[in-house]
Design an enzyme around this catalytic site. Structure first.
Site: not given
Ligand SMILES: Nc1ncnc2c1ncn2[C@@H]1O[C@H](COP(=O)(O)OP(=O)(O)OP(=O)(O)O)[C@@H](O)[C@H]1O
Ligand SMILES: O=C(O)[C@H](O)COP(=O)(O)O
Length: 399
Positions: A41, A206, A356, A380
């Site tokens: 980033r 999530k 991320g 997000g």
């Molecule tokens: N089967 C699983 N059980 C538990 N956690 C998991 C599993 N598969 C993936 N993860 C976890 O999910 C996390 C990423 O989830 P997230 O939804 O935050 O992803 P992202 O959308 O790429 O990231 P961000 O929201 O930060 O941009 C990772 O840290 C990973 O370890």
């Molecule tokens: O990591 C992110 O998705 C952005 O930096 C926004 O962060 P936030 O979800 O804490 O608002």
């Protein structure tokens, strides 16, 4: 989009003028050492900062880091980011130890053309994230006082109605930075004119965060592959026992409805890697999804699922991927993410990685970043854009 961008500002001339740049320098930090574990980033905002410096602007950079609660918290200081930013820019970056206080006023006041200052974490101030317009406005006034123009290059934060994203542009001539412009261009293509077949791969942890995007994407995708921690709520909705895997019980009914509506489009794993504990040295093995032992948890998709997902990805002309397929941070559970990511790099078409953690996974697994069409800095933000939501940061730039 009808937004003025950095080139418009440069055309006006910025030499000796102070420009406030909202960046998203919310980088992952090592829990123990506090070191930056992925500087993607920071690198993403360099083109905007370099263009402004080269044009002689005095650049005031601001960002959030993590989610501090409206008061200073050393754990979330941007100080290490200032150091890294200086290394990457090849120039000294002054650091203000507060955001709009004495240190910031002094540092900004002595800034001359071509110099850069990074202000301390915006979220150390309650006004940044406040729901109260007046409180946000008062903080925005202080930030706006630092500059004559505002550039938003914080794509990862455009979905937040925060002072630095939404209220400052109402107070200053405002422009989209290079990163925001590129992100919106790419994601608009996915949203409005996808090449077909269009395959979306979703993972991460999530489910509740991603149900809305699944719902919004279903009509426009040809295939939607679901892995990661979120697949277990869908597997449960299909009637499978998921042992101790991540499960959002209250979402099971919604997942069942989505499976019905997405019949023929939604693809779930055939097998998962089931482990005795959430640990790199836990015993683990790949099992079919209808035989997950009650005392185990699924931490990755299994090899048959990787092949299944790779087949679907292989037919695509456009791919959007968000969310790791497993706990890639632990080596025994990284194969699913690696396998699916590698299949995406072989696609003969346009591929986008959003999120991320997904972007960090690409780099942590040593994959070739240039093999993807675009790696979005927004998690997000990219999902909400694809959902078709109005993003406060973009709305503010359009005004
Ligand atoms: N089967 C699983 N059980 C538990 N956690 C998991 C599993 N598969 C993936 N993860 C976890 O999910 C996390 C990423 O989830 P997230 O939804 O935050 O992803 P992202 O959308 O790429 O990231 P961000 O929201 O930060 O941009 C990772 O840290 C990973 O370890
Ligand atoms: O990591 C992110 O998705 C952005 O930096 C926004 O962060 P936030 O979800 O804490 O608002």
């Amino acid at each position: 989009m009808s937004i003025r961008n950095l080139d418009d500002l440069l055309a006006e001339g910025v030499s000796g003028r102070r420009v406030l740049v909202r960046a998203d320098l919310n980088v992952p930090l090592d829990k123990e050492t506090g070191a930056i574990t992925d500087d993607g980033r920071i690198r993403a905002v360099l083109p905007t900062l370099t263009a402004l410096r080269d044009a002689g602007a005095a650049v005031v950079v601001c960002s959030h880091l993590g989610r501090p609660k409206g008061a200073p918290d050393p754990k979330y200081s941007l100080a290490p980011v200032a150091t890294r930013l200086g290394e990457l820019l090849g120039a000294e970056v002054a650091f203000a130890t507060d955001t709009v206080g004495e240190s910031a006023r002094e540092t900004v006041g002595s800034l001359t053309g071509g110099q850069v200052v990074l202000l301390e974490n915006l979220r150390f101030n309650p006004g940044e994230t406040s729901k109260d317009e007046a409180e946000r406005g008062a903080f925005a006034d202080q930030l706006a006082d630092f500059a004559e123009a505002y550039v938003d290059d914080a794509f990862g934060a455009v979905h937040r109605k925060h002072a630095s994203v939404y209220d400052v542009p109402a107070r200053l001539p405002h422009f989209a930075g290079r990163l925001v412009l590129r992100e919106v261009e790419v994601l608009a293509r996915l949203r409005h004119e996808p090449d077909r077949p269009y395959v979306v791969v979703l993972g991460g942890s999530k489910v509740s965060d991603k149900l809305a995007v699944i719902e919004a994407l279903l009509p426009s995708v040809d295939k939607l592959l679901i892995g990661g921690g979120m697949c277990f709520t869908f597997l449960r909705a299909q009637g499978h026992e998921v042992g101790k895997s991540l499960l959002e019980e209250e979402m099971v009914d919604t997942c069942r409805e989505l499976l019905e509506r997405g019949a023929g489009k939604i693809v779930l794993p055939l097998d998962v890697v089931a482990a005795t504990a959430f640990s790199a040295d836990a015993e683990h093995e790949a099992v079919p999804v209808d035989r997950i032992p009650a005392d185990r948890l699924g931490l990755d998709i299994g090899p048959r699922s990787v092949a299944e997902f790779a087949d679907a990805v292989g037919t695509a002309r456009m791919v959007f991927w968000n969310g790791p397929m497993g706990v890639f941070e632990l080596a025994p559970f990284a194969a699913g993410t690696r396998g699916v990511a590698e299949s995406i790099t072989s696609v003969k078409g346009f591929t986008v990685v959003g999120g991320g953690d997904s972007a960090a996974a690409v780099r942590a697994l040593g994959l070739d970043e240039t093999a993807f069409g675009h790696i979005s800095t927004g998690g997000g933000a990219s999902l909400e854009y694809l959902e078709g939501k109005a993003l406060p940061g973009i709305v503010a730039l359009e005004k």
